[in-house]
Design a protein around this motif. Sequence first.
Motif, PDB file in Angstrom:
ATOM      1  N   VAL A 139      -7.177 -18.445  -0.020  1.00 50.56           N
ATOM      2  CA  VAL A 139      -7.015 -17.901   1.551  1.00 50.56           C
ATOM      3  C   VAL A 139      -7.428 -16.304   1.465  1.00 50.56           C
ATOM      4  CG1 VAL A 139      -5.353 -17.367   3.105  1.00 50.56           C
ATOM      5  CG2 VAL A 139      -5.718 -19.570   2.307  1.00 50.56           C
ATOM      6  N   TRP A 140      -6.815 -15.864   0.285  1.00 47.26           N
ATOM      7  CA  TRP A 140      -6.975 -14.388   0.033  1.00 47.26           C
ATOM      8  C   TRP A 140      -8.211 -14.026  -0.598  1.00 47.26           C
ATOM      9  CZ3 TRP A 140      -1.683 -13.463  -2.563  1.00 47.26           C
ATOM     10  CH2 TRP A 140      -0.702 -13.944  -1.583  1.00 47.26           C
ATOM     11  N   ASP A 141      -8.999 -14.934  -0.930  1.00 54.81           N
ATOM     12  CA  ASP A 141     -10.394 -14.715  -1.748  1.00 54.81           C
ATOM     13  C   ASP A 141     -10.344 -13.993  -2.966  1.00 54.81           C
ATOM     14  OD1 ASP A 141     -13.046 -15.306  -1.860  1.00 54.81           O
ATOM     15  OD2 ASP A 141     -13.554 -13.561  -0.706  1.00 54.81           O
ATOM     16  N   VAL A 142      -9.296 -14.207  -3.768  1.00 52.17           N
ATOM     17  CA  VAL A 142      -9.032 -13.271  -4.986  1.00 52.17           C
ATOM     18  C   VAL A 142      -9.322 -14.396  -6.079  1.00 52.17           C
ATOM     19  CG1 VAL A 142      -8.044 -11.510  -3.806  1.00 52.17           C
ATOM     20  CG2 VAL A 142      -6.534 -13.346  -4.951  1.00 52.17           C
ATOM     21  N   PRO A 143      -9.762 -14.081  -7.237  1.00 49.71           N
ATOM     22  CA  PRO A 143      -9.692 -14.915  -8.465  1.00 49.71           C
ATOM     23  C   PRO A 143      -8.156 -15.006  -8.989  1.00 49.71           C
ATOM     24  CG  PRO A 143     -10.568 -12.624  -8.842  1.00 49.71           C
ATOM     25  CD  PRO A 143     -10.179 -12.393  -7.396  1.00 49.71           C
ATOM     26  N   LEU A 202       1.425   6.548 -10.130  1.00 50.87           N
ATOM     27  CA  LEU A 202       1.118   5.713 -11.251  1.00 50.87           C
ATOM     28  C   LEU A 202      -0.339   6.114 -11.873  1.00 50.87           C
ATOM     29  CD1 LEU A 202       2.839   2.221 -11.229  1.00 50.87           C
ATOM     30  CD2 LEU A 202       3.585   4.207 -12.549  1.00 50.87           C
ATOM     31  N   GLY A 203      -1.075   6.803 -10.798  1.00 51.38           N
ATOM     32  CA  GLY A 203      -2.278   7.127 -10.903  1.00 51.38           C
ATOM     33  C   GLY A 203      -3.365   5.966 -10.712  1.00 51.38           C
ATOM     34  N   VAL A 204      -2.889   4.596 -10.059  1.00 52.22           N
ATOM     35  CA  VAL A 204      -4.179   3.891  -9.907  1.00 52.22           C
ATOM     36  C   VAL A 204      -4.819   4.365  -8.444  1.00 52.22           C
ATOM     37  CG1 VAL A 204      -4.283   1.573  -8.507  1.00 52.22           C
ATOM     38  CG2 VAL A 204      -2.114   1.889 -10.328  1.00 52.22           C
ATOM     39  N   SER A 205      -6.135   4.154  -8.871  1.00 49.97           N
ATOM     40  CA  SER A 205      -7.243   4.685  -7.896  1.00 49.97           C
ATOM     41  C   SER A 205      -7.928   3.149  -7.272  1.00 49.97           C
ATOM     42  CB  SER A 205      -8.403   5.321  -8.745  1.00 49.97           C
ATOM     43  OG  SER A 205      -8.967   4.528  -9.543  1.00 49.97           O
ATOM     44  N   SER A 206      -8.904   3.670  -6.488  1.00 49.24           N
ATOM     45  CA  SER A 206      -9.517   2.894  -5.635  1.00 49.24           C
ATOM     46  C   SER A 206     -10.434   1.969  -6.364  1.00 49.24           C
ATOM     47  CB  SER A 206     -10.255   3.180  -4.512  1.00 49.24           C
ATOM     48  OG  SER A 206     -11.224   4.394  -4.898  1.00 49.24           O
ATOM     49  N   SER A 207     -10.726   2.210  -7.613  1.00 52.75           N
ATOM     50  CA  SER A 207     -11.706   1.551  -8.458  1.00 52.75           C
ATOM     51  C   SER A 207     -10.949   0.783  -9.396  1.00 52.75           C
ATOM     52  CB  SER A 207     -12.864   2.399  -9.268  1.00 52.75           C
ATOM     53  OG  SER A 207     -11.900   3.165 -10.171  1.00 52.75           O
ATOM     54  N   ASP A 208      -9.638   0.932  -9.498  1.00 54.41           N
ATOM     55  CA  ASP A 208      -9.014   0.104 -10.701  1.00 54.41           C
ATOM     56  C   ASP A 208      -8.663  -1.306 -10.379  1.00 54.41           C
ATOM     57  OD1 ASP A 208      -8.419   2.218 -12.401  1.00 54.41           O
ATOM     58  OD2 ASP A 208      -6.798   2.876 -11.438  1.00 54.41           O
ATOM     59  N   ARG A 209      -8.771  -2.224 -11.394  1.00 57.65           N
ATOM     60  CA  ARG A 209      -8.405  -3.698 -11.062  1.00 57.65           C
ATOM     61  C   ARG A 209      -7.037  -3.848 -11.630  1.00 57.65           C
ATOM     62  NH1 ARG A 209     -13.869  -4.678 -14.332  1.00 57.65           N
ATOM     63  NH2 ARG A 209     -15.209  -4.955 -12.537  1.00 57.65           N
ATOM     64  N   LEU A 210      -6.423  -4.822 -10.878  1.00 58.47           N
ATOM     65  CA  LEU A 210      -4.985  -5.103 -11.202  1.00 58.47           C
ATOM     66  C   LEU A 210      -4.823  -6.613 -11.341  1.00 58.47           C
ATOM     67  CD1 LEU A 210      -4.902  -2.493  -9.226  1.00 58.47           C
ATOM     68  CD2 LEU A 210      -2.501  -2.992  -8.821  1.00 58.47           C
ATOM     69  N   VAL A 211      -4.039  -6.859 -12.381  1.00 61.14           N
ATOM     70  CA  VAL A 211      -3.645  -8.371 -12.617  1.00 61.14           C
ATOM     71  C   VAL A 211      -2.224  -8.435 -12.087  1.00 61.14           C
ATOM     72  CG1 VAL A 211      -2.815 -10.259 -14.275  1.00 61.14           C
ATOM     73  CG2 VAL A 211      -5.085  -8.795 -14.626  1.00 61.14           C
ATOM     74  N   VAL A 212      -2.074  -9.363 -11.153  1.00 61.41           N
ATOM     75  CA  VAL A 212      -0.860  -9.625 -10.457  1.00 61.41           C
ATOM     76  C   VAL A 212      -0.022 -10.763 -10.906  1.00 61.41           C
ATOM     77  CG1 VAL A 212       0.579  -9.671  -8.248  1.00 61.41           C
ATOM     78  CG2 VAL A 212      -1.757  -8.270  -8.577  1.00 61.41           C
ATOM     79  N   GLY A 213       1.079 -10.944 -11.561  1.00 66.51           N
ATOM     80  CA  GLY A 213       1.683 -11.918 -12.153  1.00 66.51           C
ATOM     81  C   GLY A 213       2.477 -12.516 -10.810  1.00 66.51           C
ATOM     82  N   ILE A 214       2.048 -13.856 -10.629  1.00 64.37           N
ATOM     83  CA  ILE A 214       2.599 -14.517  -9.280  1.00 64.37           C
ATOM     84  C   ILE A 214       3.023 -15.804  -9.706  1.00 64.37           C
ATOM     85  CG2 ILE A 214       0.313 -15.187  -8.912  1.00 64.37           C
ATOM     86  CD1 ILE A 214       1.029 -15.181  -5.742  1.00 64.37           C
ATOM     87  N   SER A 215       4.407 -16.254  -9.313  1.00 64.77           N
ATOM     88  CA  SER A 215       5.312 -17.343  -9.786  1.00 64.77           C
ATOM     89  C   SER A 215       5.006 -18.176  -8.502  1.00 64.77           C
ATOM     90  CB  SER A 215       6.584 -16.809  -9.986  1.00 64.77           C
ATOM     91  OG  SER A 215       7.261 -16.272  -8.733  1.00 64.77           O
ATOM     92  N   GLY A 245      -8.033  -4.639   0.325  1.00 64.98           N
ATOM     93  CA  GLY A 245      -8.982  -4.861   1.650  1.00 64.98           C
ATOM     94  C   GLY A 245      -9.219  -3.272   2.597  1.00 64.98           C
ATOM     95  N   ASN A 246      -8.211  -2.653   2.282  1.00 63.81           N
ATOM     96  CA  ASN A 246      -8.398  -1.252   2.736  1.00 63.81           C
ATOM     97  C   ASN A 246      -8.985  -0.275   1.995  1.00 63.81           C
ATOM     98  OD1 ASN A 246      -6.832  -2.286   4.923  1.00 63.81           O
ATOM     99  ND2 ASN A 246      -4.831  -1.176   4.053  1.00 63.81           N
ATOM    100  N   GLY A 247      -9.507  -0.763   0.883  1.00 66.19           N
ATOM    101  CA  GLY A 247     -10.262   0.208  -0.286  1.00 66.19           C
ATOM    102  C   GLY A 247      -9.219   1.028  -0.919  1.00 66.19           C
ATOM    103  N   ASP A 248      -8.158   1.043  -1.109  1.00 69.69           N
ATOM    104  CA  ASP A 248      -7.099   1.572  -1.715  1.00 69.69           C
ATOM    105  C   ASP A 248      -7.136   1.512  -3.067  1.00 69.69           C
ATOM    106  OD1 ASP A 248      -6.016   3.091   0.538  1.00 69.69           O
ATOM    107  OD2 ASP A 248      -4.898   1.387   1.268  1.00 69.69           O
ATOM    108  N   ILE A 249      -7.198   0.097  -3.618  1.00 76.16           N
ATOM    109  CA  ILE A 249      -7.181  -0.261  -5.071  1.00 76.16           C
ATOM    110  C   ILE A 249      -8.627  -1.159  -5.293  1.00 76.16           C
ATOM    111  CG2 ILE A 249      -4.850  -0.173  -5.333  1.00 76.16           C
ATOM    112  CD1 ILE A 249      -4.770  -3.149  -5.002  1.00 76.16           C
ATOM    113  N   GLY A 250      -8.878  -1.334  -6.293  1.00 76.03           N
ATOM    114  CA  GLY A 250     -10.134  -2.396  -6.878  1.00 76.03           C
ATOM    115  C   GLY A 250      -9.881  -3.628  -6.595  1.00 76.03           C
ATOM    116  N   GLU A 251     -10.125  -4.483  -7.537  1.00 79.86           N
ATOM    117  CA  GLU A 251      -9.905  -5.747  -7.753  1.00 79.86           C
ATOM    118  C   GLU A 251      -8.345  -6.222  -7.889  1.00 79.86           C
ATOM    119  OE1 GLU A 251     -12.119  -9.726  -9.507  1.00 79.86           O
ATOM    120  OE2 GLU A 251     -12.810  -7.742 -10.420  1.00 79.86           O
ATOM    121  N   VAL A 252      -8.052  -7.525  -7.390  1.00 77.49           N
ATOM    122  CA  VAL A 252      -6.833  -8.039  -7.507  1.00 77.49           C
ATOM    123  C   VAL A 252      -6.947  -9.155  -8.311  1.00 77.49           C
ATOM    124  CG1 VAL A 252      -4.824  -9.031  -6.538  1.00 77.49           C
ATOM    125  CG2 VAL A 252      -5.681  -6.739  -5.726  1.00 77.49           C
ATOM    126  N   ILE A 253      -6.441  -9.699  -9.270  1.00 79.75           N
ATOM    127  CA  ILE A 253      -6.520 -10.950  -9.998  1.00 79.75           C
ATOM    128  C   ILE A 253      -5.258 -11.508 -10.231  1.00 79.75           C
ATOM    129  CG2 ILE A 253      -7.366 -12.150 -11.878  1.00 79.75           C
ATOM    130  CD1 ILE A 253      -8.617  -8.675 -11.779  1.00 79.75           C
TER     131      ILE A 253
END
Length: 161
Positions: free
Chosen positions: A103-107, A39-52, A69-77
């Motif tokens: 626990v995961w230390d993410v916003p 999809l073209g997601v890079s190591s600097s991209d931020r992703l919003v993750v819908g979590i139920s 954590g591996n540096g494969d993507i940027g921030e996870v929200i």
Amino acid sequence: MGNSNPGVESGEWRVEGEERKSALRHRLSDLTKAALESLGVSSSDRLVVGISGGPDSVALAHVLVQLKGNGDIGEVILAHVNHGLRVSASDADEERVRNYAMVWDVPIEIMRVDTAARARKEKRGIEETARRIRYEFFEEVARKHGAEYIVTAHTANDQAE
């Protein structure tokens, strides 16, 4: 005898116990990373993750946090909507999701809404209203955090989304 997980039980993935769990985690991580790269997601991209709080969205969020954590993507929200439809279960889901974020230390961004009342007011079904609320909220969170992607998880049984 039917095999419920043919891709996991066959070939190189036929292992037992903790080895099997580790192999499954690596395989899921590899598949997710490949999908994101396609999809073209890079190591600097931020992703919003819908979590139920359900197993599909928690598994996806967990894998994405590992990829971060591996540096494969940027921030996870994480983004969670408490629709208030299942009384104490909705609150328990919200609390569980808050704990994962800690626990995961993410916003995390959480929206609490009376979905049933909004559905009545808009003269729409609850499922349709809940879906509209979720995706509007996810888009709002993405704008707020400058996220390039919104990611949601679904199982084969999910019909509408």
